[in-house]
Design a protein around this motif. Structure first.
Motif, PDB file in Angstrom:
ATOM      1  N   ALA A 146       0.864  -1.220   0.029  1.00 46.16           N
ATOM      2  CA  ALA A 146       0.025   0.089   0.039  1.00 46.16           C
ATOM      3  C   ALA A 146       0.957   1.140   0.079  1.00 46.16           C
ATOM      4  O   ALA A 146       1.967   1.315   0.512  1.00 46.16           O
ATOM      5  CB  ALA A 146      -1.056  -0.026   1.224  1.00 46.16           C
ATOM      6  N   TYR A 147       0.354   2.475  -0.452  1.00 45.63           N
ATOM      7  CA  TYR A 147       1.055   3.558  -0.656  1.00 45.63           C
ATOM      8  C   TYR A 147       0.081   4.834  -0.431  1.00 45.63           C
ATOM      9  O   TYR A 147      -0.994   4.668  -0.995  1.00 45.63           O
ATOM     10  CB  TYR A 147       1.979   3.819  -1.558  1.00 45.63           C
ATOM     11  CG  TYR A 147       1.493   3.581  -2.995  1.00 45.63           C
ATOM     12  CD1 TYR A 147       0.875   2.299  -3.496  1.00 45.63           C
ATOM     13  CD2 TYR A 147       1.350   4.719  -3.989  1.00 45.63           C
ATOM     14  CE1 TYR A 147       0.446   2.227  -4.973  1.00 45.63           C
ATOM     15  CE2 TYR A 147       0.476   4.480  -5.218  1.00 45.63           C
ATOM     16  CZ  TYR A 147       0.372   3.346  -5.617  1.00 45.63           C
ATOM     17  OH  TYR A 147      -0.354   3.150  -6.807  1.00 45.63           O
ATOM     18  N   VAL A 148       0.738   6.036  -0.161  1.00 48.21           N
ATOM     19  CA  VAL A 148      -0.024   7.207  -0.036  1.00 48.21           C
ATOM     20  C   VAL A 148       0.154   7.957  -1.432  1.00 48.21           C
ATOM     21  O   VAL A 148       1.206   8.151  -1.774  1.00 48.21           O
ATOM     22  CB  VAL A 148       0.570   7.876   1.067  1.00 48.21           C
ATOM     23  CG1 VAL A 148      -0.315   9.227   1.273  1.00 48.21           C
ATOM     24  CG2 VAL A 148       0.576   7.147   2.597  1.00 48.21           C
ATOM     25  N   LEU A 149      -0.891   8.426  -1.809  1.00 49.07           N
ATOM     26  CA  LEU A 149      -0.953   9.123  -3.108  1.00 49.07           C
ATOM     27  C   LEU A 149      -1.181  10.865  -2.387  1.00 49.07           C
ATOM     28  O   LEU A 149      -1.319  11.082  -1.496  1.00 49.07           O
ATOM     29  CB  LEU A 149      -1.997   8.926  -4.057  1.00 49.07           C
ATOM     30  CG  LEU A 149      -1.918   7.662  -4.556  1.00 49.07           C
ATOM     31  CD1 LEU A 149      -3.327   7.215  -5.164  1.00 49.07           C
ATOM     32  CD2 LEU A 149      -0.777   7.869  -5.962  1.00 49.07           C
ATOM     33  N   GLU A 150      -0.863  11.767  -3.521  1.00 50.44           N
ATOM     34  CA  GLU A 150      -1.403  13.229  -2.892  1.00 50.44           C
ATOM     35  C   GLU A 150      -2.767  13.085  -2.307  1.00 50.44           C
ATOM     36  O   GLU A 150      -3.041  13.972  -1.531  1.00 50.44           O
ATOM     37  CB  GLU A 150      -1.040  13.981  -4.311  1.00 50.44           C
ATOM     38  CG  GLU A 150       0.005  14.135  -4.638  1.00 50.44           C
ATOM     39  CD  GLU A 150       0.496  14.968  -5.849  1.00 50.44           C
ATOM     40  OE1 GLU A 150       0.599  16.282  -5.877  1.00 50.44           O
ATOM     41  OE2 GLU A 150       0.219  14.379  -7.086  1.00 50.44           O
ATOM     42  N   TYR A 151      -3.672  12.626  -3.040  1.00 48.57           N
ATOM     43  CA  TYR A 151      -5.080  12.444  -2.269  1.00 48.57           C
ATOM     44  C   TYR A 151      -5.621  11.143  -2.419  1.00 48.57           C
ATOM     45  O   TYR A 151      -6.065  10.376  -3.099  1.00 48.57           O
ATOM     46  CB  TYR A 151      -6.061  13.168  -3.449  1.00 48.57           C
ATOM     47  CG  TYR A 151      -5.632  14.745  -3.983  1.00 48.57           C
ATOM     48  CD1 TYR A 151      -5.837  15.726  -2.900  1.00 48.57           C
ATOM     49  CD2 TYR A 151      -4.983  14.706  -5.077  1.00 48.57           C
ATOM     50  CE1 TYR A 151      -5.588  16.980  -3.266  1.00 48.57           C
ATOM     51  CE2 TYR A 151      -4.538  16.209  -5.567  1.00 48.57           C
ATOM     52  CZ  TYR A 151      -4.838  17.242  -4.374  1.00 48.57           C
ATOM     53  OH  TYR A 151      -4.276  18.488  -4.546  1.00 48.57           O
ATOM     54  N   GLY A 152      -5.455  10.407  -1.094  1.00 51.98           N
ATOM     55  CA  GLY A 152      -5.896   9.110  -1.015  1.00 51.98           C
ATOM     56  C   GLY A 152      -4.826   8.210  -0.839  1.00 51.98           C
ATOM     57  O   GLY A 152      -3.520   8.642  -0.627  1.00 51.98           O
ATOM     58  N   THR A 153      -4.919   6.675  -0.792  1.00 52.10           N
ATOM     59  CA  THR A 153      -4.014   5.617  -1.069  1.00 52.10           C
ATOM     60  C   THR A 153      -4.211   5.002  -2.233  1.00 52.10           C
ATOM     61  O   THR A 153      -5.364   4.718  -2.598  1.00 52.10           O
ATOM     62  CB  THR A 153      -4.226   4.983   0.405  1.00 52.10           C
ATOM     63  OG1 THR A 153      -5.593   4.410   0.497  1.00 52.10           O
ATOM     64  CG2 THR A 153      -3.897   6.025   1.700  1.00 52.10           C
TER      65      THR A 153
END
Ligand SMILES: O=P(O)(O)OC[C@H]1O[C@H](OP(=O)(O)OP(=O)(O)O)[C@H](O)[C@@H]1O
Ligand SMILES: Nc1ncnc2[nH]cnc12
Length: 157
Positions: A73-80
């Motif tokens: 799993a990873y973090v995006l600018e808006y959400g995951t």
């Protein structure tokens, strides 16, 4: 503000040149697997893999691969989001190139590298066509080299 590589794909010479620049760089580096990140890494990764005699490993968004997978799993600018890879797609010690169209924060490439390294692979480099200003012209991520063909200009400046 969307850096759209589909315009490049409409120009066969430019598309071919972009792939060939990567092929020239990676052909003699002992790379046996090219891992492409869904979705836009699938546009460039397979051509590079075929040209350098490597296998292509798709790193997919969740619940797309039919076999047993490992996930990151990873973090995006808006959400995951999350990337998955088939168990057994890469062997321990295998030299792997990661391909995507673009790096912004680097979160997606980091997740791809973690996934591959958890499977025992040796990530040689990450290759992207575009580096966004957010990536700040960096040449590495988590201690691994990142090679970018074009630095995007900051349109807000
Ligand atoms: O460096 P980062 O901040 O992680 O952003 C880069 C990622 O963003 C885009 O994919 P996106 O997540 O939009 O997925 P998609 O191509 O499947 O729509 C792009 O193709 C990269 O994979
Ligand atoms: N500005 C941008 N253009 C295209 N894809 C992106 N992924 C993350 N940021 C992006």
């Amino acid at each position: 503000m969307f850096n759209d590589i589909t315009t490049l794909l409409l120009h066969p010479k430019a598309f071919k040149d972009a792939v060939e620049i990567f092929v020239e760089r990676y052909r003699d580096m002992g790379i046996s697997a090219v891992a492409g990140i869904e979705a836009r890494g699938f546009i460039f990764g397979p051509s590079i893999a075929l040209a350098i005699g490597a296998k292509f490993v798709p790193l997919r968004k969740p619940k797309k691969l039919p076999g047993e997978v490992i996930s990151e799993a990873y973090v995006l600018e808006y959400g995951t989001d999350c990337l998955e890879m088939h168990v057994g797609a890469v062997q321990s010690g295998e030299r792997v190139l990661v391909v995507d169209d673009l790096v912004a924060t680097g979160g997606t490439l980091s997740a791809a590298m973690s996934l591959l390294e958890r499977a025992g692979a040796d990530v040689v480099e990450c290759a992207c066509l575009i580096g966004l200003p957010k990536f700040k012209g960096r040449c590495s991520l988590n201690g691994k080299p990142v090679h970018v063909l074009v630095e995007a200009i900051n349109k807000s400046m």
